[in-house]
Design a protein around this motif. Structure first.
Motif, PDB file in Angstrom:
ATOM      1  N   ILE A 206     -14.633 -11.975  44.295  1.00 30.89           N
ATOM      2  CA  ILE A 206     -13.381 -10.903  44.529  1.00 30.89           C
ATOM      3  C   ILE A 206     -14.093 -10.039  45.565  1.00 30.89           C
ATOM      4  CG2 ILE A 206     -11.882  -8.975  43.848  1.00 30.89           C
ATOM      5  CD1 ILE A 206     -12.309 -10.490  41.042  1.00 30.89           C
ATOM      6  N   VAL A 207     -13.619  -9.827  46.843  1.00 33.35           N
ATOM      7  CA  VAL A 207     -14.243  -9.306  48.052  1.00 33.35           C
ATOM      8  C   VAL A 207     -13.302  -7.912  47.862  1.00 33.35           C
ATOM      9  CG1 VAL A 207     -14.699  -9.047  50.282  1.00 33.35           C
ATOM     10  CG2 VAL A 207     -14.803 -11.243  48.934  1.00 33.35           C
ATOM     11  N   ALA A 208     -14.055  -6.937  47.660  1.00 35.74           N
ATOM     12  CA  ALA A 208     -13.514  -5.454  47.774  1.00 35.74           C
ATOM     13  C   ALA A 208     -13.421  -4.816  48.881  1.00 35.74           C
ATOM     14  CB  ALA A 208     -14.176  -4.431  46.544  1.00 35.74           C
ATOM     15  N   GLY A 209     -13.080  -3.347  48.939  1.00 32.30           N
ATOM     16  CA  GLY A 209     -12.984  -2.702  50.326  1.00 32.30           C
ATOM     17  C   GLY A 209     -11.505  -2.809  50.542  1.00 32.30           C
TER      18      GLY A 209
ATOM     19  N   ARG B 135     -20.489 -18.921  33.636  1.00 34.96           N
ATOM     20  CA  ARG B 135     -19.855 -18.787  34.712  1.00 34.96           C
ATOM     21  C   ARG B 135     -19.750 -17.379  35.462  1.00 34.96           C
ATOM     22  NH1 ARG B 135     -14.572 -20.642  31.688  1.00 34.96           N
ATOM     23  NH2 ARG B 135     -15.941 -19.363  30.272  1.00 34.96           N
ATOM     24  N   VAL B 136     -19.796 -17.207  36.694  1.00 35.97           N
ATOM     25  CA  VAL B 136     -19.918 -15.813  37.355  1.00 35.97           C
ATOM     26  C   VAL B 136     -19.073 -15.558  37.966  1.00 35.97           C
ATOM     27  CG1 VAL B 136     -21.535 -14.727  38.666  1.00 35.97           C
ATOM     28  CG2 VAL B 136     -22.531 -16.422  37.051  1.00 35.97           C
ATOM     29  N   VAL B 137     -18.358 -14.530  37.957  1.00 33.15           N
ATOM     30  CA  VAL B 137     -17.359 -13.723  38.795  1.00 33.15           C
ATOM     31  C   VAL B 137     -18.017 -12.719  39.544  1.00 33.15           C
ATOM     32  CG1 VAL B 137     -15.308 -12.492  38.773  1.00 33.15           C
ATOM     33  CG2 VAL B 137     -15.344 -14.259  37.213  1.00 33.15           C
ATOM     34  N   VAL B 138     -18.122 -12.743  40.669  1.00 38.37           N
ATOM     35  CA  VAL B 138     -18.678 -11.693  41.810  1.00 38.37           C
ATOM     36  C   VAL B 138     -17.925 -10.882  42.213  1.00 38.37           C
ATOM     37  CG1 VAL B 138     -19.900 -11.469  43.849  1.00 38.37           C
ATOM     38  CG2 VAL B 138     -20.768 -13.121  42.413  1.00 38.37           C
ATOM     39  N   ILE B 139     -18.017  -9.350  42.120  1.00 40.81           N
ATOM     40  CA  ILE B 139     -16.940  -8.611  42.693  1.00 40.81           C
ATOM     41  C   ILE B 139     -17.828  -7.798  43.885  1.00 40.81           C
ATOM     42  CG2 ILE B 139     -15.706  -6.544  42.337  1.00 40.81           C
ATOM     43  CD1 ILE B 139     -15.650  -7.450  39.161  1.00 40.81           C
ATOM     44  N   ALA B 140     -17.832  -8.137  45.213  1.00 42.86           N
ATOM     45  CA  ALA B 140     -18.341  -7.643  46.169  1.00 42.86           C
ATOM     46  C   ALA B 140     -18.228  -6.771  46.965  1.00 42.86           C
ATOM     47  CB  ALA B 140     -18.549  -9.034  47.013  1.00 42.86           C
TER      48      ALA B 140
ATOM     49  N   SER C 214     -16.285 -18.656  25.829  1.00 40.73           N
ATOM     50  CA  SER C 214     -16.063 -18.728  27.193  1.00 40.73           C
ATOM     51  C   SER C 214     -16.705 -17.568  27.813  1.00 40.73           C
ATOM     52  CB  SER C 214     -14.488 -18.432  27.469  1.00 40.73           C
ATOM     53  OG  SER C 214     -13.882 -17.269  27.139  1.00 40.73           O
ATOM     54  N   PRO C 215     -18.097 -17.544  27.802  1.00 36.28           N
ATOM     55  CA  PRO C 215     -18.880 -16.339  28.417  1.00 36.28           C
ATOM     56  C   PRO C 215     -18.662 -16.275  30.091  1.00 36.28           C
ATOM     57  CG  PRO C 215     -20.581 -18.045  27.856  1.00 36.28           C
ATOM     58  CD  PRO C 215     -18.982 -18.525  27.286  1.00 36.28           C
ATOM     59  N   VAL C 216     -18.408 -15.266  30.447  1.00 34.71           N
ATOM     60  CA  VAL C 216     -18.120 -15.153  31.812  1.00 34.71           C
ATOM     61  C   VAL C 216     -19.093 -13.882  32.172  1.00 34.71           C
ATOM     62  CG1 VAL C 216     -16.970 -14.497  33.758  1.00 34.71           C
ATOM     63  CG2 VAL C 216     -15.957 -15.891  32.159  1.00 34.71           C
ATOM     64  N   LEU C 217     -19.980 -14.002  33.203  1.00 29.03           N
ATOM     65  CA  LEU C 217     -20.886 -12.700  33.652  1.00 29.03           C
ATOM     66  C   LEU C 217     -20.180 -12.338  34.860  1.00 29.03           C
ATOM     67  CD1 LEU C 217     -23.651 -11.309  33.647  1.00 29.03           C
ATOM     68  CD2 LEU C 217     -24.440 -12.919  35.221  1.00 29.03           C
ATOM     69  N   PHE C 218     -19.964 -11.066  34.769  1.00 30.26           N
ATOM     70  CA  PHE C 218     -19.315 -10.265  36.116  1.00 30.26           C
ATOM     71  C   PHE C 218     -20.246  -9.682  36.705  1.00 30.26           C
ATOM     72  CE2 PHE C 218     -16.166 -10.411  32.663  1.00 30.26           C
ATOM     73  CZ  PHE C 218     -15.101 -10.845  33.316  1.00 30.26           C
ATOM     74  N   VAL C 219     -20.179  -9.739  38.193  1.00 36.29           N
ATOM     75  CA  VAL C 219     -21.342  -9.084  38.884  1.00 36.29           C
ATOM     76  C   VAL C 219     -20.903  -7.915  39.813  1.00 36.29           C
ATOM     77  CG1 VAL C 219     -23.105  -9.386  40.802  1.00 36.29           C
ATOM     78  CG2 VAL C 219     -22.776 -11.329  39.297  1.00 36.29           C
TER      79      VAL C 219
ATOM     80  N   GLU D 284     -13.696   2.060  44.074  1.00 36.36           N
ATOM     81  CA  GLU D 284     -13.293   0.743  43.426  1.00 36.36           C
ATOM     82  C   GLU D 284     -14.127   0.210  42.162  1.00 36.36           C
ATOM     83  OE1 GLU D 284     -11.118  -1.478  47.288  1.00 36.36           O
ATOM     84  OE2 GLU D 284     -13.503  -1.380  47.015  1.00 36.36           O
ATOM     85  N   HIS D 285     -15.271   0.750  42.076  1.00 39.84           N
ATOM     86  CA  HIS D 285     -16.165   0.117  41.297  1.00 39.84           C
ATOM     87  C   HIS D 285     -15.652   0.538  39.749  1.00 39.84           C
ATOM     88  CE1 HIS D 285     -18.024   4.086  42.113  1.00 39.84           C
ATOM     89  NE2 HIS D 285     -18.271   4.038  40.844  1.00 39.84           N
ATOM     90  N   VAL D 286     -15.099   1.590  39.745  1.00 41.55           N
ATOM     91  CA  VAL D 286     -14.587   2.343  38.557  1.00 41.55           C
ATOM     92  C   VAL D 286     -13.364   1.437  37.876  1.00 41.55           C
ATOM     93  CG1 VAL D 286     -13.426   4.472  37.387  1.00 41.55           C
ATOM     94  CG2 VAL D 286     -15.190   4.591  38.970  1.00 41.55           C
TER      95      VAL D 286
END
Length: 332
Positions: free
Chosen positions: A234-237, A126-131, A161-166, A137-139
């Motif tokens: 997760i849409v950052a900015g 399962r992939v969680v994208v932090i865009a 429950s492996p999750v890949l964070f992007v 914010e990346h910190v």
């Protein structure tokens, strides 16, 4: 061709050289000298997908007659929302209509989305994208990821429950900073550019993503691939007072969206998306990460938000055609 700086001589030479038959400015690109030159040359001008906040109205009113005349120069204005239209009229604009946001009419590159989905299917995680992280914010997000993984490992549950964070910084100058910080915290990571070198769908690229905690998005023009990959975005900015980034594309791909507290660049769209059930708000990066992890473990809620996003985008399409119709009117 780039527009010139908004100096009288520059815009006068621009009109003399290109001789446009009409002009369309977008959102908040209102240039007084450009508009004055267009008026003298008899070139009809339109403002499309206009957004105009309370603070923008206050600033415009303080500027006095200069901005009032600029807004009056438009033959036609299409605002993103009724509230934007009302504020524009207070600033001096005439002939304001509501068209919606041009970003709803995005043409999705289905091949990139399909490749992202195929990669996620082969990956089996399962992939969680932090865009579109901006500034630092990346910190904060990398800190939150490290805290989550440390807690998982302490409980011995990471393999279940492996999750890949992007993590995808918006600006290329942040790529190295993010990579260095991942290494500093001891997080296992791989860069998207490294996967491309191995072959986008190669066994080695997929295996590399199975062995890391974080995929660092250090490429440009691939956001739709990332959204195809994503289970949640997760849409950052929006976790610093920067106004937020475009989250509509994620909804259009059918990905549930989480944003931060600062979304004034997309105020009306964000309010509508939340009411439609397509997006939720989190106060901090850590809380956003927690909500994303809850969503990936809740198939029913995930499916409901994904469908809501698709429906919400479809309901708001058509702004481009309305603007094109208006352009035909002012040219007649």
């Amino acid at each position: 061709q780039w527009l010139p700086y908004d100096f009288p001589g520059s815009v006068r030479r621009f009109f003399a050289h290109y001789r446009p038959c009409a002009g369309v400015l977008i959102e908040r690109e209102v240039w007084p000298n450009l508009l004055a030159a267009a008026r003298r040359q008899g070139v009809p001008m339109m403002l499309a997908s206009a957004r105009f906040s309370e603070s923008a109205l206050r600033t415009s009113l303080k500027a006095g007659s200069v901005m009032r005349e600029a807004y009056r120069s438009f033959k036609l204005i299409y605002a993103q929302s009724l509230a934007d239209a009302q504020r524009l009229e207070l600033a001096g604009a005439q002939g304001v209509r509501v068209s919606g946001n041009l970003k709803f009419d995005v043409v999705l590159p289905q091949d990139k989305i399909a490749r992202g989905r195929g990669f996620a299917s082969d990956l089996g995680r399962r992939v969680v994208v932090i865009a579109s992280t901006r500034e630092t914010e990346h910190v904060d997000f990398i800190d939150a990821i490290a805290h989550y993984l440390r807690r998982e490992r302490e409980h011995g549950s990471e393999l279940h429950s492996p999750v890949l964070f992007v993590v995808i910084p918006r600006h290329p100058e942040r790529f190295e900073e993010a990579a260095d910080y991942l290494n500093q915290l001891g997080l296992r990571s791989v860069r998207r550019s490294e996967l491309l070198e191995q072959g986008d769908t190669s066994t080695s690229a997929i295996q590399a993503c199975r062995e890391v905690d974080v995929l660092l998005g250090d490429t440009l023009g691939e956001m739709h691939w990332y959204y195809g990959l994503a289970r949640v975005a997760i849409v950052a900015g929006s976790f610093q007072p920067l106004g937020g980034q475009n989250f509509i594309e994620a909804c259009a791909v059918g990905v549930p969206v989480i944003v931060g507290p600062h979304t004034h660049n997309f105020a009306q769209a964000m309010q509508d998306a939340m009411q439609a059930g397509a997006a939720i708000r989190a106060g901090t990066p850590a809380l956003a990460l927690q909500q994303a992890l809850e969503l990936v473990d809740d198939p029913a809620r995930h499916h409901k938000m994904a469908d809501a996003g698709l429906h919400w985008v479809q309901m708001h399409e058509g702004a481009v055609q309305r603007v094109l119709s208006g352009l035909a009117q002012i040219r007649d």
